[in-house]
Design a protein around this motif. Structure first.
Motif, PDB file in Angstrom:
ATOM      1  N   LYS A   1       5.595   4.091   8.016  1.00 16.50           N
ATOM      2  CA  LYS A   1       5.478   3.986   6.559  1.00 16.50           C
ATOM      3  C   LYS A   1       6.008   2.646   6.062  1.00 16.50           C
ATOM      4  O   LYS A   1       6.414   2.527   4.909  1.00 16.50           O
ATOM      5  CB  LYS A   1       6.255   5.125   5.898  1.00 16.50           C
ATOM      6  CG  LYS A   1       5.654   6.501   6.121  1.00 16.50           C
ATOM      7  CD  LYS A   1       4.368   6.685   5.320  1.00 16.50           C
ATOM      8  CE  LYS A   1       4.649   6.782   3.838  1.00 16.50           C
ATOM      9  NZ  LYS A   1       3.432   7.022   3.034  1.00 16.50           N
ATOM     10  N   ILE A   2       5.989   1.640   6.922  1.00 19.92           N
ATOM     11  CA  ILE A   2       6.476   0.310   6.547  1.00 19.92           C
ATOM     12  C   ILE A   2       5.362  -0.705   6.800  1.00 19.92           C
ATOM     13  O   ILE A   2       4.754  -0.739   7.870  1.00 19.92           O
ATOM     14  CB  ILE A   2       7.734  -0.082   7.352  1.00 19.92           C
ATOM     15  CG1 ILE A   2       8.873   0.903   7.056  1.00 19.92           C
ATOM     16  CG2 ILE A   2       8.166  -1.494   7.019  1.00 19.92           C
ATOM     17  CD1 ILE A   2      10.127   0.645   7.857  1.00 19.92           C
TER      18      ILE A   2
ATOM     19  N   ARG B   1       9.232  -6.859   5.089  1.00 21.39           N
ATOM     20  CA  ARG B   1       9.039  -5.439   5.350  1.00 21.39           C
ATOM     21  C   ARG B   1       9.059  -4.686   4.022  1.00 21.39           C
ATOM     22  O   ARG B   1      10.005  -4.809   3.236  1.00 21.39           O
ATOM     23  CB  ARG B   1      10.136  -4.916   6.279  1.00 21.39           C
ATOM     24  CG  ARG B   1      10.210  -5.661   7.610  1.00 21.39           C
ATOM     25  CD  ARG B   1      11.402  -5.218   8.443  1.00 21.39           C
ATOM     26  NE  ARG B   1      11.281  -3.834   8.860  1.00 21.39           N
ATOM     27  CZ  ARG B   1      10.650  -3.434   9.970  1.00 21.39           C
ATOM     28  NH1 ARG B   1      10.090  -4.338  10.764  1.00 21.39           N
ATOM     29  NH2 ARG B   1      10.592  -2.164  10.301  1.00 21.39           N
ATOM     30  N   MET B   2       8.004  -3.903   3.779  1.00 26.34           N
ATOM     31  CA  MET B   2       7.869  -3.172   2.526  1.00 26.34           C
ATOM     32  C   MET B   2       7.664  -1.691   2.816  1.00 26.34           C
ATOM     33  O   MET B   2       6.767  -1.317   3.598  1.00 26.34           O
ATOM     34  CB  MET B   2       6.678  -3.708   1.712  1.00 26.34           C
ATOM     35  CG  MET B   2       6.769  -5.179   1.360  1.00 26.34           C
ATOM     36  SD  MET B   2       5.370  -5.743   0.352  1.00 26.34           S
ATOM     37  CE  MET B   2       5.630  -4.767  -1.137  1.00 26.34           C
ATOM     38  N   ASP B   3       8.477  -0.858   2.171  1.00 26.80           N
ATOM     39  CA  ASP B   3       8.317   0.585   2.296  1.00 26.80           C
ATOM     40  C   ASP B   3       7.128   1.042   1.462  1.00 26.80           C
ATOM     41  O   ASP B   3       6.990   0.682   0.282  1.00 26.80           O
ATOM     42  CB  ASP B   3       9.583   1.311   1.827  1.00 26.80           C
ATOM     43  CG  ASP B   3      10.781   1.018   2.727  1.00 26.80           C
ATOM     44  OD1 ASP B   3      10.569   0.817   3.943  1.00 26.80           O
ATOM     45  OD2 ASP B   3      11.922   0.979   2.203  1.00 26.80           O
ATOM     46  N   ILE B   4       6.283   1.865   2.053  1.00 25.43           N
ATOM     47  CA  ILE B   4       5.099   2.370   1.366  1.00 25.43           C
ATOM     48  C   ILE B   4       5.502   3.597   0.547  1.00 25.43           C
ATOM     49  O   ILE B   4       6.027   4.561   1.101  1.00 25.43           O
ATOM     50  CB  ILE B   4       3.984   2.714   2.361  1.00 25.43           C
ATOM     51  CG1 ILE B   4       3.608   1.468   3.177  1.00 25.43           C
ATOM     52  CG2 ILE B   4       2.760   3.273   1.638  1.00 25.43           C
ATOM     53  CD1 ILE B   4       2.624   1.744   4.294  1.00 25.43           C
TER      54      ILE B   4
ATOM     55  N   ASP C   1       5.444   7.162  -1.613  1.00 21.45           N
ATOM     56  CA  ASP C   1       4.751   8.429  -1.410  1.00 21.45           C
ATOM     57  C   ASP C   1       3.503   8.484  -2.286  1.00 21.45           C
ATOM     58  O   ASP C   1       3.490   8.009  -3.426  1.00 21.45           O
ATOM     59  CB  ASP C   1       5.672   9.603  -1.749  1.00 21.45           C
ATOM     60  CG  ASP C   1       6.870   9.683  -0.811  1.00 21.45           C
ATOM     61  OD1 ASP C   1       6.746   9.207   0.336  1.00 21.45           O
ATOM     62  OD2 ASP C   1       7.921  10.215  -1.223  1.00 21.45           O
TER      63      ASP C   1
END
Length: 226
Positions: A147-148, A160-163, A165
């Motif tokens: 999920k990154i 790095r970016m968190d996706i 929900d």
């Protein structure tokens, strides 16, 4: 002495006439509580977008409680609370219609806006939206780690970016990113945050741009003529 009496008599008559006591003059007094002011009603034209009905597919469930609307479909669920200037109604045919509750300039502005937001909700939970980006530049690439989203954009370290929900990200050929989901505003916000790391520059066009974005190029410095 006579002139003095005549002058005082004329002054007395003028004062009496002004006060409405003599010479047939009458003064009408109106209490302050009965004074009324005319209020001009502002009539605004109805929005061409706002007056259009919103067709609801058979696989979408609508729940309307007062000014709160909840939309549920195969892709997800969204909700929206409407301001007091507009009303949302469900017609017998199943379609939704957004109307103005008052005739004000703000209501006219809110009319078209919330009709568009309502339509985006219905389309989002039934069909979905996507936003496509493209990486332009030597060594620029993107990869997924669960999920990154990992971006290599020429910095000394990868980004790095968190996706979030409710959003799906797909990487094609390491240089094309597809952001999809059912919430159009969330998709646009996440796509804009990706582009913000390296906006395209106008000389060589390097950076992260939308797939349908046209970059206005500038001419670089010309070489020295011999």
């Amino acid at each position: 002495m006579a002139s003095s009496l005549t002058s005082s008599f004329q002054t007395s008559n003028l004062r009496s006439a002004f006060l409405g006591k003599r010479n047939g003059f009458s003064v009408c007094s109106v209490p302050v509580s009965h004074v009324k002011f005319l209020k001009k009603t502002i009539e605004c034209k109805e929005s061409r977008i706002g007056k259009q009905p919103i067709e609801v597919p058979s696989n979408v469930t609508i729940t309307l409680e007062g000014q709160a609307l909840a939309v549920k479909g195969p892709l997800g669920q969204l909700s929206l609370t409407y301001p007091r200037e507009v009303l949302v109604q469900k017609e017998d045919s199943g379609a939704l219609r957004v109307r103005k509750a008052v005739e004000t300039r703000r209501a006219n502005q809110m009319h078209g806006l919330f009709r568009t937001l309502t339509d985006n909700m219905v389309v989002g939970v039934s069909k979905g939206f996507d936003k496509r980006l493209q990486l332009v530049g030597v060594g620029y690439r993107a990869t997924l780690e669960g999920k990154i989203l990992v971006l290599s954009l020429g910095f000394s370290h990868p980004v790095r970016m968190d996706i979030p929900d409710g959003i799906q990200v797909k990487v094609e050929e390491n240089t094309r990113i597809v952001v999809s989901g059912y919430d159009k505003s969330a998709i646009g916000q996440f796509a804009a945050s990706i582009r913000k790391w390296r906006p395209p520059e106008p000389y060589k066009g390097k950076g992260v741009k939308y797939a349908d974005e046209i970059i206005r190029r500038k001419e670089g410095k010309a070489g020295k003529k011999k």
